[in-house]
Design an enzyme around this catalytic site. Structure first.
Site, PDB file in Angstrom:
ATOM      1  N   LYS A 211      58.895  49.008  24.922  1.00 48.79           N
ATOM      2  CA  LYS A 211      59.843  48.837  23.743  1.00 48.79           C
ATOM      3  C   LYS A 211      59.555  48.435  22.409  1.00 48.79           C
ATOM      4  O   LYS A 211      59.879  48.987  21.422  1.00 48.79           O
ATOM      5  CB  LYS A 211      61.099  47.983  24.356  1.00 48.79           C
ATOM      6  CG  LYS A 211      62.213  47.617  23.538  1.00 48.79           C
ATOM      7  CD  LYS A 211      63.249  46.629  24.510  1.00 48.79           C
ATOM      8  CE  LYS A 211      64.732  46.817  23.704  1.00 48.79           C
ATOM      9  NZ  LYS A 211      65.669  45.940  24.568  1.00 48.79           N
ATOM     10  N   GLU A 217      49.759  44.224  28.324  1.00 50.96           N
ATOM     11  CA  GLU A 217      49.225  44.962  29.431  1.00 50.96           C
ATOM     12  C   GLU A 217      49.257  46.205  29.221  1.00 50.96           C
ATOM     13  O   GLU A 217      48.584  47.250  29.328  1.00 50.96           O
ATOM     14  CB  GLU A 217      50.190  44.642  30.685  1.00 50.96           C
ATOM     15  CG  GLU A 217      49.657  43.063  31.074  1.00 50.96           C
ATOM     16  CD  GLU A 217      51.150  42.445  30.621  1.00 50.96           C
ATOM     17  OE1 GLU A 217      51.425  41.345  31.328  1.00 50.96           O
ATOM     18  OE2 GLU A 217      51.668  42.709  29.351  1.00 50.96           O
ATOM     19  N   GLY A 272      65.189  46.122  29.237  1.00 46.36           N
ATOM     20  CA  GLY A 272      64.071  46.937  29.936  1.00 46.36           C
ATOM     21  C   GLY A 272      64.272  46.943  31.461  1.00 46.36           C
ATOM     22  O   GLY A 272      64.177  48.369  31.957  1.00 46.36           O
ATOM     23  N   ARG A 273      64.824  46.335  32.257  1.00 47.80           N
ATOM     24  CA  ARG A 273      65.253  46.677  33.666  1.00 47.80           C
ATOM     25  C   ARG A 273      66.435  47.461  33.830  1.00 47.80           C
ATOM     26  O   ARG A 273      66.869  47.720  34.998  1.00 47.80           O
ATOM     27  CB  ARG A 273      65.349  45.356  34.231  1.00 47.80           C
ATOM     28  CG  ARG A 273      66.401  44.451  33.706  1.00 47.80           C
ATOM     29  CD  ARG A 273      66.195  42.968  34.295  1.00 47.80           C
ATOM     30  NE  ARG A 273      66.988  41.804  33.834  1.00 47.80           N
ATOM     31  CZ  ARG A 273      66.874  41.013  32.603  1.00 47.80           C
ATOM     32  NH1 ARG A 273      65.785  41.237  31.882  1.00 47.80           N
ATOM     33  NH2 ARG A 273      67.441  40.399  32.416  1.00 47.80           N
ATOM     34  N   LYS A 509      52.921  34.633  28.999  1.00 48.26           N
ATOM     35  CA  LYS A 509      52.168  35.550  27.999  1.00 48.26           C
ATOM     36  C   LYS A 509      51.729  34.978  26.684  1.00 48.26           C
ATOM     37  O   LYS A 509      50.556  35.091  26.461  1.00 48.26           O
ATOM     38  CB  LYS A 509      53.343  36.677  27.479  1.00 48.26           C
ATOM     39  CG  LYS A 509      54.062  37.684  28.329  1.00 48.26           C
ATOM     40  CD  LYS A 509      54.819  38.473  27.981  1.00 48.26           C
ATOM     41  CE  LYS A 509      55.470  39.563  28.810  1.00 48.26           C
ATOM     42  NZ  LYS A 509      56.267  40.578  28.064  1.00 48.26           N
TER      43      LYS A 509
END
Length: 545
Positions: A211, A217, A272-273, A509
């Site tokens: 996004k 990662e 996102g999910r 993060k």
């Protein structure tokens, strides 16, 4: 409206009545409930949108359900559903709409956000995706050296990985077989190395799904893929034939070297999910073809309409959510097991882990007040009969109450004699065994030795729900996912939490970025972490000295 009332703690609310009701029925056995009501299976089931939803093997009565529906009404659930579908900013902490339902809405049904019909934008992007998917799938998109693409690798993480990989595996039956599809998400170098092992870079395409195009990662793996490709093709111009991006950040995509025409977009009102139906599903569209992808979207939309328009008492996602709350908050069940009896759904439990636990793993309400009650349960599971020879023993005879969702299909995709009947017989039998168990009296009647009776007695009274569909077609996968999406939303409304943010993901993060810099610099004079973390970093320094 009751948003500003802490109705979950108010002694005069339905919540209090549910607590009193729970004390009365908490030890009532399912054997008794079925004996007392021969029509129980008929009365506690819903059939709609091609879904047969049987919740009769749950530890509820008509009074339980009546109180749970009152709880939903007291939470003003219908208002919240309508607000989400209207595009209101229901993601309050990020001041965003949560309009994933727009991703599967027909073009003729506008949804307005800030004066713009977002459905038009969605379908414009779908047309672009379909054109690209056909080119790749039909061998018309050629790599830099003129070879057709034979390997498509999606690089993402979280919703940019779990959704596409799950959907690809679920719909593999419908996929083209002359292209290999793979998914890289782990920053562990092994994930990348083993995925590309033996592949020809000239025949390989990478879809970078992020996004923000800054997720560490994903970007680490993306640049590793870029280096791998250029080591073999040795020309920067090759990037435009072997990399495409799915993102909202055009500047970062351009900086990577991907041309604008190779960028597919989605929007900040897509979490996102919840993004599978957006361009994040590009790898899935290539694999199964645009027509099947549109059928997947149609299945989503059918359940969206059911959720929006069906009265609460017959609304399947609402009932799913209320049952989850019943077990989580009253029986104090810690988890729920997702048990699909369909090999193609082997990644479905993992997909639902993110959907449910990232959404409702919250300890403050919408106003920022710490909650005094349990929110999201742990979601876990395994496909089919594999789980029966693994963890079912604990569900049957262990000391924990674990509500189960069984998912099955009446027709198989792969017809081999006896297999499907054996599969269905197992799922039906497991639900029956969990509910009714086996009594000591019955064991004695069968002649079992008295000393073995305690070991073979099955208490039963373990709740389960059966979700039954006709066949695993793309539309039915969409229906299944949408059921759980809307169930999660409903739970969030009643718990008064925001299911659309995920601030808890961010802290690790930030710390990881700092520690990554420190791991590379063993000459640092001082570390500012706790003593345990400091020693772990120092252990690594000794290895690289």
């Amino acid at each position: 409206m009751v948003d500003k009332e802490n109705y979950l703690n108010d002694s005069y609310t339905v919540w209090k009545l549910l607590e009193e009701h729970f004390q009365k029925i908490k030890k009532v056995h399912l054997r008794q409930l079925f004996t007392e009501n021969p029509r129980r299976a008929e009365q506690l089931s819903v059939e709609d949108s091609g879904i047969y939803f049987d919740y009769s093997k749950n530890r509820v009565t008509s009074e339980t359900m009546e109180l749970l529906f009152k709880l939903a009404k007291q939470a003003d659930l219908t208002h919240h559903i309508e607000a989400m579908f209207r595009g209101e900013r229901v993601n309050t902490t990020e001041d965003r709409a949560a309009l994933h339902i727009a991703l599967r809405t027909p073009e003729s049904s506008p949804i307005w956000l800030d004066g713009e019909d977002v459905v038009i934008k969605v379908h414009q992007e779908l047309v672009k995706m379909a054109r690209f998917a056909r080119q790749v799938g039909q061998g018309q998109w050629l790599g830099f050296t003129g070879k057709p693409i034979r390997n498509v690798i999606n690089i993402g993480i979280g919703g940019s990985d779990l959704g596409p990989e799950m959907a690809y595996e679920a719909l593999r039956y419908y996929s083209i077989r002359n292209i290999r599809f793979a998914f890289i998400s782990n920053v562990d170098a092994t994930d990348f190395k083993e995925t590309v092992e033996g592949l020809d870079p000239a025949e390989t395409m990478f879809i970078i799904s992020s996004k923000t195009f800054t997720t560490i990662e994903t970007i680490t793996n993306a640049y590793t893929a870029r280096t791998w490709l250029l080591q073999h093709l040795r020309d920067e111009d090759a990037i435009s034939r072997h990399f495409v991006a799915v993102s909202t950040n055009s500047a970062k995509v351009k900086e990577f070297g991907i041309t604008p025409e190779n960028m597919f977009v989605f929007w900040d009102w897509v979490g996102g999910r919840y993004s599978l139906c957006s361009a994040i599903g590009l790898s899935v569209m290539i694999a199964i073809g645009p027509e099947n992808f549109y059928n997947l979207l149609a299945g989503f939309h059918e359940v969206d309409e059911h959720f929006l328009k069906t009265p609460l008492e017959k609304n399947i996602p609402v009932i799913m959510a209320l049952l989850s709350i019943w077990y989580n908050n009253f029986f104090k069940a810690q988890s729920v097991a997702i048990l699909p009896y369909e090999q193609y759904l082997k990644l479905f439990p993992a997909y639902l882990q993110q959907l449910t636990m990232e959404s409702n793993g919250k300890d403050v309400d919408r106003e920022g007040n710490r909650v005094s009650y349990q929110t999201g349960p742990i979601c876990w599971g395994q496909v089919g009969t594999k789980g029966q020879h693994s963890f079912y023993q604990l569900i049957h005879q262990g000391t924990k109450l674990i509500p189960c969702d069984f998912i099955a299909f009446l027709e198989p995709l792969n017809k081999i004699v006896d297999h499907h009947e054996l599969l269905l017989s197992n799922v039906f039998a497991q639900a029956e065994a969990l509910a009714f168990g086996k009594t000591a009296e019955k064991l004695r009647a069968e002649g079992i030795q008295e000393k073995l009776i305690p070991f073979q007695t099955m208490e039963g009274n373990h709740p389960s729900t059966m979700i039954l569909l006709n066949k695993l077609i793309p539309a039915n996968l969409g229906k299944l996912i949408a059921l759980y999406e809307h169930s999660v939303f409903t739970q969030g409304v009643i718990w008064r939490i925001n299911p659309f943010d995920q601030w808890g993901v961010e802290l690790g993060k930030v710390l990881a970025s700092q520690i990554a810099r420190e791991l590379k610099n063993p000459d640092m004079p001082e570390l500012g972490h706790d003593s345990s973390t400091n020693r772990l970093i120092q252990k690594y320094w000794k290895i690289i000295e």
